[in-house]
Design an enzyme around this catalytic site. Structure first.
Site, PDB file in Angstrom:
ATOM      1  N   LEU A 216      46.410 -20.239 -71.277  1.00  0.00           N
ATOM      2  CA  LEU A 216      47.286 -21.377 -70.728  1.00  0.00           C
ATOM      3  C   LEU A 216      48.442 -20.973 -69.927  1.00  0.00           C
ATOM      4  CD1 LEU A 216      47.250 -24.567 -70.248  1.00  0.00           C
ATOM      5  CD2 LEU A 216      48.878 -24.680 -72.126  1.00  0.00           C
TER       6      LEU A 216
ATOM      7  N   LYS B 219      49.055 -17.910 -68.958  1.00  0.00           N
ATOM      8  CA  LYS B 219      48.862 -16.849 -67.831  1.00  0.00           C
ATOM      9  C   LYS B 219      48.257 -18.141 -66.600  1.00  0.00           C
ATOM     10  CE  LYS B 219      46.633 -13.907 -70.572  1.00  0.00           C
ATOM     11  NZ  LYS B 219      45.735 -12.604 -70.736  1.00  0.00           N
TER      12      LYS B 219
ATOM     13  N   GLU C 274      32.664 -31.478 -65.958  1.00  0.00           N
ATOM     14  CA  GLU C 274      32.918 -30.268 -65.689  1.00  0.00           C
ATOM     15  C   GLU C 274      31.680 -29.514 -65.555  1.00  0.00           C
ATOM     16  OE1 GLU C 274      37.339 -29.154 -67.350  1.00  0.00           O
ATOM     17  OE2 GLU C 274      35.486 -28.783 -68.701  1.00  0.00           O
TER      18      GLU C 274
ATOM     19  N   HIS D 258      43.523 -37.836 -72.171  1.00  0.00           N
ATOM     20  CA  HIS D 258      43.605 -37.892 -70.804  1.00  0.00           C
ATOM     21  C   HIS D 258      42.993 -39.134 -70.142  1.00  0.00           C
ATOM     22  CE1 HIS D 258      44.430 -33.881 -71.021  1.00  0.00           C
ATOM     23  NE2 HIS D 258      43.226 -33.023 -70.827  1.00  0.00           N
TER      24      HIS D 258
ATOM     25  N   LYS E  51      33.370 -41.913 -69.592  1.00  0.00           N
ATOM     26  CA  LYS E  51      32.302 -40.789 -69.802  1.00  0.00           C
ATOM     27  C   LYS E  51      32.992 -39.673 -69.599  1.00  0.00           C
ATOM     28  CE  LYS E  51      29.225 -40.957 -66.352  1.00  0.00           C
ATOM     29  NZ  LYS E  51      28.044 -40.822 -65.501  1.00  0.00           N
TER      30      LYS E  51
ATOM     31  N   LYS F 246      31.786 -30.988 -61.120  1.00  0.00           N
ATOM     32  CA  LYS F 246      33.111 -31.197 -61.566  1.00  0.00           C
ATOM     33  C   LYS F 246      33.857 -32.161 -60.876  1.00  0.00           C
ATOM     34  CE  LYS F 246      37.486 -28.268 -62.285  1.00  0.00           C
ATOM     35  NZ  LYS F 246      37.845 -29.204 -63.414  1.00  0.00           N
TER      36      LYS F 246
ATOM     37  N   TYR G 226      39.194 -44.365 -51.974  1.00  0.00           N
ATOM     38  CA  TYR G 226      38.569 -45.127 -50.830  1.00  0.00           C
ATOM     39  C   TYR G 226      37.904 -46.474 -51.569  1.00  0.00           C
ATOM     40  CZ  TYR G 226      34.421 -42.207 -53.058  1.00  0.00           C
ATOM     41  OH  TYR G 226      33.689 -41.827 -54.003  1.00  0.00           O
TER      42      TYR G 226
ATOM     43  N   LYS H 124      34.867 -48.984 -51.089  1.00  0.00           N
ATOM     44  CA  LYS H 124      33.492 -49.486 -50.414  1.00  0.00           C
ATOM     45  C   LYS H 124      33.703 -50.826 -49.956  1.00  0.00           C
ATOM     46  CE  LYS H 124      30.985 -46.259 -53.141  1.00  0.00           C
ATOM     47  NZ  LYS H 124      30.139 -45.758 -52.301  1.00  0.00           N
TER      48      LYS H 124
HETATM   49  C1  BG6 Z   1      42.273 -29.829 -71.236  1.00  0.00           C
HETATM   50  C2  BG6 Z   1      40.904 -29.611 -72.004  1.00  0.00           C
HETATM   51  O1  BG6 Z   1      43.259 -30.706 -71.636  1.00  0.00           O
HETATM   52  O2  BG6 Z   1      42.012 -30.131 -69.772  1.00  0.00           O
HETATM   53  C3  BG6 Z   1      40.037 -28.835 -71.437  1.00  0.00           C
HETATM   54  O3  BG6 Z   1      41.446 -29.236 -73.213  1.00  0.00           O
HETATM   55  C4  BG6 Z   1      39.549 -29.201 -69.918  1.00  0.00           C
HETATM   56  O4  BG6 Z   1      38.807 -28.781 -72.213  1.00  0.00           O
HETATM   57  C5  BG6 Z   1      40.818 -29.348 -69.261  1.00  0.00           C
HETATM   58  O5  BG6 Z   1      38.733 -28.257 -69.440  1.00  0.00           O
HETATM   59  C6  BG6 Z   1      40.401 -29.925 -67.742  1.00  0.00           C
HETATM   60  O6  BG6 Z   1      41.837 -29.903 -66.946  1.00  0.00           O
HETATM   61  P1  BG6 Z   1      41.567 -29.930 -65.542  1.00  0.00           P
HETATM   62  O7  BG6 Z   1      42.932 -30.238 -65.043  1.00  0.00           O
HETATM   63  O8  BG6 Z   1      40.981 -28.492 -65.094  1.00  0.00           O
HETATM   64  O9  BG6 Z   1      40.870 -31.042 -65.103  1.00  0.00           O
END
Ligand code: BG6
Length: 598
Positions: A122, A124, A322, A346, A439, A447, A489, A491
């Site tokens: 992290l 780096k 992802e 998040h 989800k 991603k 955006y 719709k």
């Molecule tokens: C981190 C998670 O908080 O957020 C990771 O521990 C995840 O698993 C990452 O990959 C995603 O962050 P970003 O900014 O790349 O969407």
């Protein structure tokens, strides 16, 4: 977490922990001697470098907004009245000290950022590049020093080499990047030490003092380390390396515990050494441009706020995916799983921001008060409103992708979810009955992170027959694409030009890269800058954290106790089909499925 977290009684025998430890014995005296300089309230006295940043970046709306946020910060977490008294009496040189009154004294302020866990991924990939980007943009004060701290033996030169090699950030393609980099590297130093050694932190303190050269010093510690050593580091840093003349702040990265109990324990331990005000719990999603923009969109446009309720909104979807697995992070991930890794923090933070009532002001405490109300109003999560999945190996186009349990650091019989979907509800007048669907998954086909708001059907729609039987297809949908390709955006239904009356789904589309050609700063840049400015709006207060865990802990316990087996899905797919059943049960259709890119 209990097993993972250092108990407050730390591992070092030399600990002399006391609740007043984050201040040096002499700080009170020093504060008294400084009081004569400190006449203005904190927010009206910004460090000398702030106006420069803002004027330089006058085109950057985020800075303008920040300055509009410039009410005096309430320094105390409002949920805990007792802390008011406690903090009042702590002989600690706090925020109010950072800005000093006269111009010449201001320039004598010095800042240090110590990245603890400097050799980790992290640090780096995110933290050093973010600090450099801030330096490049002239967002850092004149006097600043960056220290790396880790167990690895390294010289200053080796740290510099490491930083310059891994410094892949938005600045790469800019002019003079190399010159700036060289200037930056001269400010970077390294100290190798154990995480639980007060002696090693004392040595760090000596080095910091050397760089501070007698100026008033503000110190920021960034803990980019596993949670089991948070408390040790905070103890050692607090006792041995806190500033005696300015503020000392600590940025903590998640995971903040594994459940309510371990998180509470962690908070209790940290607060033996730190005030709530000194703890900056980072959730980097709150630093993302589109998440920051959510409140602007809603509260500064008349057209959205009146629609922001159960009367017009049918459902809200918070989607994270992802297109890679847990490669290299299996050991960490298996202990947490996707619900703790992404949803509990998040996505839930975004939900709270999305659903909160209008705050009294843009002050951090006003915003966090509203967010916490949302979190506390949430209906307990039921197991039947959650589905979990785990990716399995898959071959495609001659390439094979490993399954989650193929990772050597993951137990073969692991039931840890790498995918989850959940339906959440907020039991308040505004949102009663509206499903908030989350989800989140790893190793999916794309991603992406987005917020999708699906509106209700138009009552008595005159053009009903033009849509056929599927009215869902005709409803308005507002999408905030957090990443990649930030966009907002809407719709809408539109008439296809021509003599007939054919309707078409179209987008009113604000694609950020088309409208704002400058690259968007990384979330870590904004958050680091905020921590230095003492702006807490985008950091998680302890009562928010408690409420977030209170929502997810019972569910996680049930999943684990009942050993719920995750539905397998192929690496690179759209995830388990169960997510569709869950949505259908709540009369929802995932907005990201079917019509790609819409
Ligand atoms: C981190 C998670 O908080 O957020 C990771 O521990 C995840 O698993 C990452 O990959 C995603 O962050 P970003 O900014 O790349 O969407």
């Amino acid at each position: 977490m209990a097993g993972h977290l250092s108990p407050c009684s730390s591992s070092s025998s030399s600990s002399s922990s006391s609740s007043l430890n984050f201040s040096h014995p002499s700080s009170f005296e020093l504060r008294k001697s400084l009081d004569k300089f400190l006449v203005l309230p904190r927010k009206t006295q910004e460090p000398s470098w702030v106006p420069r940043i803002r004027s330089r970046n006058s085109s950057r709306k985020s800075f303008q907004l920040k300055s509009s946020n410039g009410h005096s910060l309430s320094s105390v977490s409002l949920h805990d009245g007792s802390s008011l008294v406690k903090e009042h009496f702590k002989p600690n040189v706090q925020d109010s000290l950072s800005p000093v009154n006269s111009g010449s004294e201001k320039s004598e302020l010095t800042y240090s950022i110590t990245v603890v866990g400097a050799s980790g991924d992290l640090a780096k990939k995110k933290i050093f590049p973010a600090i450099f980007a801030l330096f490049y943009e002239d967002c850092l004060p004149k006097n600043f020093t960056v220290f790396g701290y880790a167990r690895t033996k390294m010289t200053d030169e080796e740290l510099r080499m490491m930083i310059s090699k891994t410094l892949t950030c938005r600045i790469d393609k800019r002019e003079n990047c190399e010159d700036k980099m060289n200037q930056f590297l001269k400010r970077c130093f390294y100290h190798s030490g154990q995480y639980n050694s007060e002696e090693n932190f004392r040595e760090l303190d000596i080095k910091l003092r050397e760089k501070e050269a007698g100026r008033l010093a503000n110190r920021l510690f960034y803990l980019s380390i596993p949670p089991n050593i948070f408390v040790d580091v905070v103890r050692c840093a607090s006792i041995m390396a806190s500033s005696t003349s300015g503020w000392t702040r600590v940025i903590v990265e998640k995971p903040f515990g594994r459940d309510s109990e371990s998180s509470g324990e962690l908070t209790r331990c940290l607060k033996q050494y730190l005030n709530e005000d000194q703890i900056f719990r980072i959730d980097h999603y709150l630093g993302k441009e589109l998440v920051e923009n959510l409140s602007v969109l809603r509260f500064s446009n008349l057209v959205f706020e009146p629609l922001w309720s159960r009367n017009y909104i049918r459902n809200v979807q918070l989607i994270f995916s992802e297109d890679f697995g847990t490669e290299g992070r299996g050991g960490y991930f298996d202990h947490y799983g996707i619900i703790r890794d992404i949803m509990q923090n998040h996505l839930l933070q975004i939900l709270a921001l999305f659903a909160m009532e209008t705050p009294v002001s843009l002050d951090a405490e006003d915003i966090r008060n509203e967010k916490v109300k949302v979190l506390r109003s949430m209906r307990p999560l039921q197991l039947e409103d959650v589905i979990v999945g785990q990716y399995k190996g898959h071959s495609k186009g001659g390439k094979s992708f490993p399954g989650y349990t193929d990772d050597p650091t993951v137990p073969k019989d692991s039931l840890t979810p790498t995918f989850a979907a959940a339906a959440l509800f907020i039991n308040n007048a505004r949102w009663d009955g509206v499903p908030f669907l989350m989800k989140a998954g790893k190793a999916l086909h794309t991603k992406r992170a987005e917020i999708r708001v699906q509106f209700r059907h138009v009552p008595g729609n005159l053009y009903k027959r033009n849509f056929g039987t599927d009215l869902d297809k005709a409803t308005n949908e507002l999408v905030l694409r957090v990443q990649p390709d930030e966009a907002i955006y809407l719709k809408i239904n539109n008439k296809v030009p021509g003599l007939g009356m054919r309707l078409d789904r179209s987008d009113l589309n604000l694609l950020f890269k088309a409208r704002y050609p400058r690259e968007i700063p990384d979330a870590y840049e904004r958050l680091l800058l905020d921590a230095m400015e003492g702006e807490r709006r985008l950091f998680i207060r302890s009562d928010e954290l408690d409420a977030a865990w209170a929502l997810f802990s019972p569910l996680l316990k049930e999943l684990e106790e009942k050993k719920i087996v995750p539905e397998l899905y192929p690496y690179g797919s759209r995830g388990p089909v169960g997510a569709h059943y869950l949505a259908a049960k709540h009369n929802v259709r995932w907005g990201d499925v079917g019509n790609e890119d819409s």
